[in-house]
Design a protein around this motif. Structure first.
Motif, PDB file in Angstrom:
ATOM      1  N   UNK A  32       0.852  -1.197   0.000  1.00  0.00           N
ATOM      2  CA  UNK A  32       0.000   0.000   0.000  1.00  0.00           C
ATOM      3  C   UNK A  32       0.885   1.242   0.000  1.00  0.00           C
ATOM      4  N   UNK A  33       0.524   2.176  -0.860  1.00  0.00           N
ATOM      5  CA  UNK A  33       1.226   3.461  -0.937  1.00  0.00           C
ATOM      6  C   UNK A  33       0.214   4.570  -0.677  1.00  0.00           C
ATOM      7  N   UNK A  63       3.748   7.209   2.617  1.00  0.00           N
ATOM      8  CA  UNK A  63       3.783   6.022   3.463  1.00  0.00           C
ATOM      9  C   UNK A  63       3.734   4.790   2.573  1.00  0.00           C
ATOM     10  N   UNK A  64       4.492   3.769   2.954  1.00  0.00           N
ATOM     11  CA  UNK A  64       4.536   2.519   2.210  1.00  0.00           C
ATOM     12  C   UNK A  64       4.473   1.369   3.209  1.00  0.00           C
ATOM     13  N   UNK A  65       3.556   0.449   2.982  1.00  0.00           N
ATOM     14  CA  UNK A  65       3.395  -0.698   3.870  1.00  0.00           C
ATOM     15  C   UNK A  65       3.425  -1.995   3.075  1.00  0.00           C
ATOM     16  N   UNK A 110       8.574   3.802   3.629  1.00  0.00           N
ATOM     17  CA  UNK A 110       8.785   4.785   2.555  1.00  0.00           C
ATOM     18  C   UNK A 110      10.242   5.236   2.441  1.00  0.00           C
ATOM     19  N   UNK A 111      10.952   5.281   3.542  1.00  0.00           N
ATOM     20  CA  UNK A 111      12.336   5.751   3.518  1.00  0.00           C
ATOM     21  C   UNK A 111      13.338   4.616   3.717  1.00  0.00           C
ATOM     22  N   UNK A 133       9.161   2.908  -5.981  1.00  0.00           N
ATOM     23  CA  UNK A 133       9.038   3.416  -7.346  1.00  0.00           C
ATOM     24  C   UNK A 133       7.913   2.714  -8.087  1.00  0.00           C
ATOM     25  N   UNK A 134       7.786   1.427  -7.855  1.00  0.00           N
ATOM     26  CA  UNK A 134       6.711   0.664  -8.495  1.00  0.00           C
ATOM     27  C   UNK A 134       5.347   1.181  -8.054  1.00  0.00           C
TER      28      UNK A 134
END
Length: 500
Positions: A406-407, A422-424, A437-438, A447-448
């Motif tokens: 999830x982005x 945020x990236x999970x 995210x970092x 990036x995807x």
């Protein structure tokens, strides 16, 4: 309207696998999280009828409401389109009749189905963006038990349901009785039927049916592992600006958790009983073997997870919801199957139309859920968009979810805010405890997911309605447009009743 004979011939000519078109029942709760049912892993609750429905059919573990708020979600359910194409949400505006005419209830009735609706309809109609609001479309159904706004828990206050008030003073069971009676009255009819019921429960204000007071009396509930403010410190500052953040305390998740959750679960237990009433009547009338049942919720609920209350935001507890489908005609039924296929509320209208043997309109964004029912390993979506353009502008966001990732893009950067991502990894972190995210190891994934986000935003720009203030979000959500270039696009929303 087409007669039943023409209808049956239409199904056969379309290559429909069954001689008789199925009856269809669509049941939807309001604000129900995934951890409110035994079949979704909660041993503290009593939902025997819903658990049996999942045992008989299929439970979906990655089902999302693409907008986690009732008005927009219900418009999406009816039309199979994302919010920016329905043009419908609080603070934005009503659905236009031209769009409503392509909703699943209208298309089914035009094809010869007998249709019924009861409960919270959830949105209103206009002929054009500047015309007067129209009455609820009760005349577009063969039987009507719907109501305006949020409806009422007291059955006697719901005009179309008042006849049930003496026996069922709380509205939840009145809807079960409505479904029971509609099934009974149509048992000998030559035409198939579609029954849609939208329960008010367990929406706030939390008013449970007192006949079930003993079900959870004195009960202690296990808190989810991501419960509490300490488990939400990694969430964006933007997400803390809406009602969802303060309601952790305002709605007593922080200090009266067991009491609040007992009422919440008691409301859902009543829905479970109503579902049992409907299934019992199907059996009694000999219709169970040719009736498809769909059960879901219009959005989820935080219930204290991450130190938040309510819904709206793109996090799992608010946007991911239960979904159970039971098609007694299918060989996969009766096997207690589950699927982790990615699905969304954009899929209901296409699925219902497909079940009826009708073509899926090209304007619909969803797909046929029965492809997953027939093959639990099948995929009908690579990604879905999760939308919020309601409430404080800081909380407005566009997000994308895949089966595993999830982005979330928080673009508001006024004052002391800054753009936040945020990236999970939901496959490894379903409770969303770690923002990646970092994390340099996840740079390729980042990036995807950004590319998927841009793809969904491009669709928004191409297909959004030109009214009700949806068009500016094509720029507002653009990652490549600076804050200075888009800050003036944030407009004060319309004042409309409802919202949560």
């Amino acid at each position: 309207m087409k007669n039943p004979i023409f209808l049956a011939l239409s199904f056969l000519s379309a290559g429909f696998a069954h001689a008789a078109p199925p009856n269809i029942i669509y049941l939807m709760s309001d604000d129900q999280s995934t951890y409110t049912m035994g079949c979704y892993g909660n041993p503290d609750v009593k939902t025997p009828n819903l658990d049996k429905l999942a045992e008989d059919g299929m439970a979906f573990d990655n089902h999302y409401d693409t907008t986690a708020i009732c008005m927009a979600s219900r418009a999406t359910v009816m039309t199979g389109m994302y919010e920016y194409k329905t043009g419908c949400n609080f603070e934005h505006g009503e659905m236009l009749t031209g769009i409503w005419k392509s909703s699943y209830p209208i298309l089914l009735r035009n094809a010869g189905y007998t249709t019924a609706f009861a409960g919270k309809f959830g949105f209103e109609l206009r002929e054009s963006p500047d015309s007067k609001k129209l009455p609820l479309p009760s005349g577009d159904f063969d039987r009507w038990g719907g109501g305006p706004g949020q409806t009422e828990y007291a059955t006697k206050k719901n005009k179309s349901m008042a006849a049930y008030a003496e026996e069922f003073p709380h509205s939840t069971l009145s809807y079960g009785a409505f479904g029971r009676d509609f099934i009974r009255d149509n048992a000998k009819a030559e035409k198939p039927f579609c029954l849609s019921i939208s329960f008010k429960a367990p929406h706030k204000p939390a008013v449970a049916d007192p006949r079930f007071n003993d079900v959870y009396a004195g009960k202690t509930f296990k808190k989810p592992e991501n419960y509490g403010r300490e488990n939400g410190e990694h969430f964006s500052k933007q997400s803390q600006q809406g009602r969802q953040f303060v309601r952790f305390h305002q709605w007593n998740y922080s200090d009266k958790y067991d009491e609040v959750m007992a009422t919440y679960h008691q409301q859902i237990h009543a829905i479970d009983v109503a579902v049992g009433m409907i299934r019992e009547e199907l059996e009694a009338q000999g219709l169970a073997d040719n009736t498809v049942i769909i059960y879901t919720s219009d959005n989820g609920f935080f219930c204290g997870s991450h130190g938040y209350g309510s819904k709206v935001l793109p996090y799992e507890e608010a946007s991911r919801v239960p979904l159970i489908i039971f098609d007694p005609r299918q060989p996969n039924s009766g096997k207690s199957l589950r699927t982790d296929a990615l699905t969304g509320n954009i899929d209901f209208a296409p699925t219902i139309l497909s079940l009826a043997g009708l073509p899926i309109p090209e304007n619909m964004d969803g797909a046929d859920l029965m492809k997953v029912y027939e093959d639990p390993g099948a995929a009908i979506h690579d990604s879905l968009a999760l939308i919020n353009v309601w409430g404080k502008t800081e909380t407005h966001s566009l997000s994308v979810v895949t089966k595993d990732m999830k982005y979330i893009h928080w673009g508001y950067a006024g004052g002391d805010f800054e753009v936040t991502e945020e990236l999970y990894h939901l496959g490894k972190d379903p409770l969303e405890m770690t923002n990646l995210a970092k994390n340099p190891e996840y740079s390729p994934s980042m990036e995807y997911m950004r590319k998927i986000y841009d793809k969904h935003l491009a669709k928004w720009k191409q297909e959004t309605v030109s009214y009700n203030n949806y068009d500016p979000y094509g720029t507002i959500f653009d990652r490549n447009v600076t804050w200075d270039a888009k800050k003036d696009l944030y407009r004060k929303p319309k004042k409309t009743k409802g919202g949560e």
